[in-house]
Enzyme design. Sequence first.
Site, PDB file in Angstrom:
ATOM      1  N   ARG A  58      -7.201  48.760  65.420  1.00  0.00           N
ATOM      2  CA  ARG A  58      -6.460  48.373  64.217  1.00  0.00           C
ATOM      3  C   ARG A  58      -4.991  48.772  64.318  1.00  0.00           C
ATOM      4  O   ARG A  58      -4.163  48.285  63.563  1.00  0.00           O
ATOM      5  CB  ARG A  58      -7.117  49.006  62.986  1.00  0.00           C
ATOM      6  CG  ARG A  58      -6.488  48.642  61.668  1.00  0.00           C
ATOM      7  CD  ARG A  58      -7.405  48.894  60.480  1.00  0.00           C
ATOM      8  NE  ARG A  58      -8.270  50.046  60.612  1.00  0.00           N
ATOM      9  CZ  ARG A  58      -7.915  51.312  60.304  1.00  0.00           C
ATOM     10  NH1 ARG A  58      -6.702  51.567  59.843  1.00  0.00           N
ATOM     11  NH2 ARG A  58      -8.786  52.299  60.445  1.00  0.00           N
ATOM     12  N   TYR A 109       7.606  26.988  49.873  1.00  0.00           N
ATOM     13  CA  TYR A 109       6.230  26.871  50.344  1.00  0.00           C
ATOM     14  C   TYR A 109       5.282  27.194  49.200  1.00  0.00           C
ATOM     15  O   TYR A 109       5.414  28.221  48.530  1.00  0.00           O
ATOM     16  CB  TYR A 109       6.016  27.821  51.523  1.00  0.00           C
ATOM     17  CG  TYR A 109       4.593  27.907  51.991  1.00  0.00           C
ATOM     18  CD1 TYR A 109       3.862  26.756  52.293  1.00  0.00           C
ATOM     19  CD2 TYR A 109       3.976  29.143  52.150  1.00  0.00           C
ATOM     20  CE1 TYR A 109       2.554  26.837  52.719  1.00  0.00           C
ATOM     21  CE2 TYR A 109       2.670  29.228  52.584  1.00  0.00           C
ATOM     22  CZ  TYR A 109       1.959  28.071  52.870  1.00  0.00           C
ATOM     23  OH  TYR A 109       0.663  28.166  53.288  1.00  0.00           O
ATOM     24  N   ASP A 180      12.413  33.010  54.895  1.00  0.00           N
ATOM     25  CA  ASP A 180      11.329  32.315  55.585  1.00  0.00           C
ATOM     26  C   ASP A 180      11.977  31.337  56.559  1.00  0.00           C
ATOM     27  O   ASP A 180      12.586  30.346  56.155  1.00  0.00           O
ATOM     28  CB  ASP A 180      10.457  31.576  54.561  1.00  0.00           C
ATOM     29  CG  ASP A 180       9.232  30.931  55.189  1.00  0.00           C
ATOM     30  OD1 ASP A 180       9.280  30.597  56.392  1.00  0.00           O
ATOM     31  OD2 ASP A 180       8.234  30.731  54.480  1.00  0.00           O
ATOM     32  N   LYS A 205       2.777  27.356  62.508  1.00  0.00           N
ATOM     33  CA  LYS A 205       3.570  26.126  62.586  1.00  0.00           C
ATOM     34  C   LYS A 205       4.306  26.028  63.927  1.00  0.00           C
ATOM     35  O   LYS A 205       3.683  25.931  64.974  1.00  0.00           O
ATOM     36  CB  LYS A 205       4.520  26.061  61.394  1.00  0.00           C
ATOM     37  CG  LYS A 205       3.866  26.349  60.039  1.00  0.00           C
ATOM     38  CD  LYS A 205       2.761  25.374  59.673  1.00  0.00           C
ATOM     39  CE  LYS A 205       2.354  25.448  58.209  1.00  0.00           C
ATOM     40  NZ  LYS A 205       1.827  26.756  57.756  1.00  0.00           N
TER      41      LYS A 205
END
Length: 367
Positions: A58, A109, A180, A205
């Site tokens: 982790r 978004y 972003d 993307k």
Amino acid sequence: MDVVDGSGHPEPVDLARTRMATRAARLGRPPHRPDQPFNEPITMASVYAAGGELEYGRYANPTWSAFEEALGGLEGGRCLAYPSGLSAVATLLDLVGHGEVVVAPKHAYLGSLTQLGDLELRGRLKVRLVDVTDTAAVVAACEDAALVWMESPTNPAMEVADLPAIAAAAHDAGARLVVDNTFATPVLQRPLELGADIVLHSVTKYIGGHSDLLMGAVVVADEQLWTVLKQRRDSFGNVPGTLEAWLALRGLRTLPLRVERAQASAQELVRRLAERDDVVEVRYPGFGGMLALVLDSGPRADLVQHSTRLWVYATSLGGLESTLERRRRWRSEPETIPEGLLRLSVGVEDVDDLWDDLVQALDSARL
């Protein structure tokens, strides 16, 4: 003549001094030594022998680290990878104190707006939506804000923000600026150099580029902020899959090539679309592979998206394949987005084939 280190091997090139395409191709690779792999292998491990820096699955993974080195190098900061873009969004919004103000685009978004709306509804924070093209209004909205959230270009309206001016206003107010950068990618825009504190990516993307993974990433320049985010990722287990990280790194290698091809095709399509009298408006920020065209009605836009043969009717973007979608088919899309707006993500197909398919779809949708 090569400079040789003490082992007899040539010293590696300082990739920080190389150009974007070279860095994309070479960052995050193991040292070039005899019998060593060219690429970072997929490390499938949940636990490591104690005594080193990894300790537990982790906390770290060599495959994540290779990807983070590469994307961080392209953006000019330190990167942390997440299992999706929206998990990265949630991590950043968690930095906002209870009741504090977040300034955000009214067109953005949908997943980001949904999270902001949910947090505001629960009284967790206050949201101040702005038109990013009205710089004076954005600057005014920054007063008393804790976080300023920007997209440039915006999704799906294709609006461009004055990031340096907004960064200055955010910092004057004591706020952090998040950008972003999913649409522009570091190939076309490096927000940290424009004053941003945090860069966000939906790696799903353009970075991944092959429509085969879900992943997100955050890049920051401040070491203390990186440490805070890393500790929270460790605590909450908000980590990416190892295979996804490996696929994302493979996709990143060709990012400059794909963006260059998509941008050239998008610019040509914009030029041709502007000459059609049945297209009300073409929205293009001037760079990148994303554009939007506005038709005179939602029904006509629906006909177009169902009539293409090469363009794929799909909600995602940034892949090798060209996709399109009428955004107002989503009920929660802002009402200020025109009913007839089609968002187009230009891929790497031949531009004339893409044009021929658009023409036949537009012609077949004449009402």
